[in-house]
Enzyme design. Structure first.
Site, mmCIF file in Angstrom:
data_model
loop_
_atom_site.group_PDB
_atom_site.id
_atom_site.type_symbol
_atom_site.label_atom_id
_atom_site.label_comp_id
_atom_site.label_asym_id
_atom_site.label_seq_id
_atom_site.Cartn_x
_atom_site.Cartn_y
_atom_site.Cartn_z
ATOM 1 N N GLY A 160 0.804 -1.206 0.000
ATOM 2 C CA GLY A 160 0.000 0.000 0.000
ATOM 3 C C GLY A 160 0.844 1.266 0.000
ATOM 4 O O GLY A 160 0.438 2.303 -0.524
ATOM 5 N N THR A 303 -5.675 3.053 9.812
ATOM 6 C CA THR A 303 -4.825 1.971 10.281
ATOM 7 C C THR A 303 -5.026 1.694 11.765
ATOM 8 O O THR A 303 -4.897 0.560 12.206
ATOM 9 C CB THR A 303 -3.356 2.345 10.019
ATOM 10 O OG1 THR A 303 -3.291 2.906 8.699
ATOM 11 C CG2 THR A 303 -2.462 1.143 10.097
ATOM 12 N N ASP A 394 -5.088 -2.903 -0.538
ATOM 13 C CA ASP A 394 -4.078 -3.909 -0.201
ATOM 14 C C ASP A 394 -4.658 -5.325 -0.185
ATOM 15 O O ASP A 394 -5.294 -5.714 0.803
ATOM 16 C CB ASP A 394 -3.504 -3.625 1.202
ATOM 17 C CG ASP A 394 -2.199 -2.863 1.166
ATOM 18 O OD1 ASP A 394 -1.688 -2.595 0.063
ATOM 19 O OD2 ASP A 394 -1.680 -2.542 2.258
ATOM 20 N N PRO A 395 -4.406 -6.108 -1.218
ATOM 21 C CA PRO A 395 -4.838 -7.514 -1.137
ATOM 22 C C PRO A 395 -4.203 -8.250 0.046
ATOM 23 O O PRO A 395 -4.795 -9.192 0.563
ATOM 24 C CB PRO A 395 -4.384 -8.107 -2.475
ATOM 25 C CG PRO A 395 -4.399 -6.929 -3.415
ATOM 26 C CD PRO A 395 -3.939 -5.765 -2.565
ATOM 27 N N HIS A 396 -3.012 -7.817 0.509
ATOM 28 C CA HIS A 396 -2.426 -8.535 1.643
ATOM 29 C C HIS A 396 -3.040 -8.140 2.994
ATOM 30 O O HIS A 396 -2.590 -8.596 4.029
ATOM 31 C CB HIS A 396 -0.890 -8.481 1.653
ATOM 32 C CG HIS A 396 -0.274 -7.125 1.817
ATOM 33 N ND1 HIS A 396 0.969 -6.823 1.319
ATOM 34 C CD2 HIS A 396 -0.700 -6.002 2.419
ATOM 35 C CE1 HIS A 396 1.277 -5.573 1.621
ATOM 36 N NE2 HIS A 396 0.286 -5.052 2.285
ATOM 37 N N TYR A 425 1.116 1.873 -24.871
ATOM 38 C CA TYR A 425 0.435 0.793 -25.592
ATOM 39 C C TYR A 425 0.307 -0.432 -24.710
ATOM 40 O O TYR A 425 -0.014 -1.511 -25.131
ATOM 41 C CB TYR A 425 1.135 0.452 -26.908
ATOM 42 C CG TYR A 425 2.627 0.235 -26.813
ATOM 43 C CD1 TYR A 425 3.158 -0.741 -25.973
ATOM 44 C CD2 TYR A 425 3.511 1.002 -27.570
ATOM 45 C CE1 TYR A 425 4.516 -0.930 -25.882
ATOM 46 C CE2 TYR A 425 4.873 0.807 -27.490
ATOM 47 C CZ TYR A 425 5.366 -0.155 -26.655
ATOM 48 O OH TYR A 425 6.719 -0.346 -26.563
ATOM 49 N N SER A 445 11.835 -4.713 -11.213
ATOM 50 C CA SER A 445 11.572 -6.150 -11.099
ATOM 51 C C SER A 445 10.596 -6.408 -9.975
ATOM 52 O O SER A 445 10.684 -5.809 -8.896
ATOM 53 C CB SER A 445 12.867 -6.903 -10.809
ATOM 54 O OG SER A 445 13.686 -6.834 -11.944
HETATM 55 C C1 LIG Z 1 -1.548 -0.550 5.711
HETATM 56 C C2 LIG Z 1 -1.859 0.794 5.229
HETATM 57 C C3 LIG Z 1 -1.018 1.465 4.329
HETATM 58 C C4 LIG Z 1 0.318 0.943 3.914
HETATM 59 O O1 LIG Z 1 0.244 -0.267 3.316
HETATM 60 P P1 LIG Z 1 1.462 -1.291 3.366
HETATM 61 O O2 LIG Z 1 0.917 -2.376 2.523
HETATM 62 O O3 LIG Z 1 1.690 -1.675 4.783
HETATM 63 O O4 LIG Z 1 2.637 -0.615 2.758
HETATM 64 C C5 LIG Z 1 -1.425 2.698 3.867
HETATM 65 N N1 LIG Z 1 -2.575 3.232 4.268
HETATM 66 C C6 LIG Z 1 -3.414 2.616 5.121
HETATM 67 C C7 LIG Z 1 -4.692 3.277 5.508
HETATM 68 C C8 LIG Z 1 -3.074 1.372 5.636
HETATM 69 O O5 LIG Z 1 -3.896 0.769 6.495
#
Ligand SMILES: *Cc1c(COP(=O)(O)O)cnc(C)c1O
Length: 626
Positions: A160, A303, A394-396, A425, A445
């Protein structure tokens, strides 16, 4: 291509998605992993079957050969021991800390299988299989957020943070385009003064870029934008972010040369959402000083509190300013809350009406009848997201995919020309046009396995109410139950001393922050110390977490970052307001409830017993050590 049998499954069974807290699904997991390994082994052998093996059977029995394999085994055992001793048990409902839970079996298997092929998504040449998947995932996420996937652009980033950088990179270069045109081809912006040029809406700037391209001077103009000339401090205006912003924004303004002093924090209200009134006051003040607004960042799922900023109000505000020819870029940082939009989408991916949504959530058993979610504000915020210029997802996090996978989506793919170092393109998926992602994105990469993992996750778990909506619904319900339990929890008693617990605020979705206080304690400092000690017992601080009964995370809410928002909370714990004025900071425990396993009454009751007993035990430890 849609396979026929995909259609038979109308909704996912969440319990079939994960390896499970007790590895319940290990049989399927191992068999499938084994199968995927066989697939890979055959793939190698079948590539030019006429080629002779390089490693001979005789060599495989030589002493140093065997010793090398033994060394490999030993190193792996050493690693495994470290992993087992000190890893975080994300899979367990006893872990309610950071934005983690179990990850999808589908994604894990996809990741492990793909790593063997080692694709590099920087350039199509190194990843003919997975670059296309990354672009497809970008389209899927764009659609999930309500953008027109034909007009939008999206792709997978490492995280993210990079996604936020990329959006600010676009916003910065975009803002500098009109003035660059004035320098190179003034007749295209005739009659507009610098203030007007610095206040153009995104779509008008991009229309101008089209004109510039038609005139054949785009390259020259681009050299006069921020990418060619750098940023003169303050010239492009201020970036407005809520106090609750993720710290990646602080780094972003540094890295992109905007400068810390050109980022302004907007106050949050005591529900931890950006105070749109304060936003408006700030914008009015800036306008009166003739300072442009580079952009506004709204957060969907802060967060620390999981709060959802009122995106609809921010979008409305921009529309009002645009009547006075003032505009700015809007980015939604939905790194955490992005996937939650799936709950609002029906089985045909249409955004549901508020009433239909509430009905569906209850009728389909996604949320228990007594859980009233979402609030109208949260609903409206999600509905308005496609009005933003770009969005981080964030998919993670809520995508339940293993690290490292973030994503950014942008409403109008024409923005790519602002940052690309090649003609765009990239979208044309024809054979003559190799997809050279590396020249349109911030990274070079990059892992194709990560993109493959998200792609497979999305194949198994649809991006609507039948898939992720169900899964995230369980998370919201778990959080809601935990919040209610904390709200009505009985006192904890240890040796005649009483303690109470209170939640910070009603969660907008699934983060529950809370703190304990000893009854009759009037010192915020003492309360902070108590919660710090509790945290120590619920984290790596007290040794390997494998023996912890409950694991959580923590955060400090301080005046610099939150203004007086936490004042209401400390009052709830019976502390006088003067304590806040004195200390200006409060330490809270923070539980992101991503786990889907807190929803059935029996497991929830078990969890709550574990939680209470653990806290009782810890409080006794603390009291006895005084
Ligand atoms: C987690 C988070 C990010 C940063 O994402 P990362 O994947 O940890 O780099 C940015 N903004 C918000 C609101 C988040 O919760």
């Amino acid at each position: 291509m849609e396979k026929k049998d995909d259609k038979i499954v109308e909704k996912v069974n969440v319990d079939a998605l994960f390896l499970g807290p007790k590895s319940e699904n290990h049989k399927y997991f191992k068999e499938t992993l084994n199968f995927l390994m066989d697939e890979h082994i055959h793939w190698r052998r079948d590539f030019h079957p006429e080629d002779a093996p390089v490693v001979s059977l005789r060599e495989q029995h030589e002493e140093d050969f065997e010793a090398t394999l033994q060394r490999t085994t030993n190193a792996l055992l050493e690693l495994s021991s470290k992993l087992k001793t000190s890893s975080m048990p994300w899979f367990s409902a006893r872990y309610l800390g950071h934005m983690n839970a179990d990850t999808l079996m589908a994604a894990n298997l996809a990741y492990m299988a793909t790593i063997l092929y080692n694709p590099n998504n920087c350039a199509y040449e190194g990843s003919p299989a997975t670059t296309a998947l990354e672009i497809e995932v970008g389209r899927q996420l764009a659609k999930m957020m309500g953008y027109d996937p034909e007009k939008a652009w999206g792709h997978v980033t490492t995280d993210g943070t990079i996604a936020n950088y990329e959006s600010l990179w676009v916003a910065r270069n975009l803002k500098s385009v009109p003035l660059a045109i004035k320098e190179v081809k003034p007749e295209l912006v005739k009659g507009l003064d610098d203030w007007q040029l610095l206040n153009m809406p995104t779509n008008l700037i991009l229309d101008l870029v089209d004109k510039v391209k038609a005139e054949g001077v785009w390259e020259a103009v681009r050299e006069h934008t921020a990418r060619g000339m750098g940023v003169q401090s303050g010239k492009l205006g201020k970036l407005l972010v809520p106090q609750s912003k993720h710290y990646s924004w602080t780094k972003a303004v540094d890295v992109l040369g905007i400068g810390q002093e050109n980022m302004i924090s907007i106050q949050v209200k005591d529900n931890y959402r950006m105070d749109v009134k304060h936003l408006k006051e700030t914008i009015d003040q800036l306008i009166s000083e003739k300072t442009p607004i580079l952009g506004v960042v709204a957060v969907a799922g802060t967060t620390e509190e999981g709060a959802v900023d009122e995106v609809h109000e921010i979008v409305k505000l921009r529309k009002e300013y645009e009547k006075d020819d003032i505009s700015f870029y809007i980015h939604v940082d939905a790194a955490y809350g992005g996937y939650t939009r799936t709950i609002f989408l029906d089985e045909n991916d249409q955004f549901m009406s508020f009433d239909a949504l509430k009905q569906t959530l209850h009728d389909q058993g996604i949320l228990h009848k007594e859980i009233d979610w979402p609030s109208k504000d949260v609903y409206d915020a999600y509905k308005a997201m496609p009005e933003a210029d770009s969005i981080t997802i964030d998919p993670h996090k809520m995508g339940y995919v293993p690290y490292a996978v973030g994503a950014v989506v942008m409403k109008d793919k024409r923005v790519l020309d602002l940052i690309s170092y090649f003609a765009a393109y990239v979208f044309e998926e024809t054979e003559e046009n190799p997809m050279l992602l590396g020249s349109y994105i911030m990274e070079g990469s990059k892992s194709g396995a990560a993109a493959a993992a998200v792609w497979v996750a999305h194949r198994v778990v649809p991006l609507n109410i039948t898939g992720y909506g169900r899964l995230i619904g369980k998370s919201i319900e778990g959080a809601s139950k935990f919040y209610n339990s904390l709200l009505s929890a009985e006192y904890f008693e240890v040796n005649g001393k009483k303690f109470r617990v209170a939640p910070l605020t009603k969660p907008d979705f699934n983060i529950v922050a809370f703190a304990f206080n000893e009854v009759a304690n009037m010192s915020l400092e003492a309360m902070d110390e108590l919660n710090q000690k509790i945290y120590d017992q619920c984290s790596y601080k007290s040794g390997p977490v494998y023996s912890d009964d409950f694991i959580t995370s923590k955060t400090d809410l301080d005046f610099d970052n939150y203004g007086n928002a936490p004042k209401a909370f400390i009052a709830q714990l019976d502390l006088p307001a003067t304590e806040w004025d004195k200390l200006g900071s409060v330490f809270v425990l923070r539980s992101c409830v991503l786990t889907p396993y807190l929803t059935s009454n029996i497991t929830y009751d078990e969890f709550w017993d574990i939680f209470r007993n653990t806290m009782q035990k810890i409080l006794r430890l603390i009291v006895n050590s005084r």
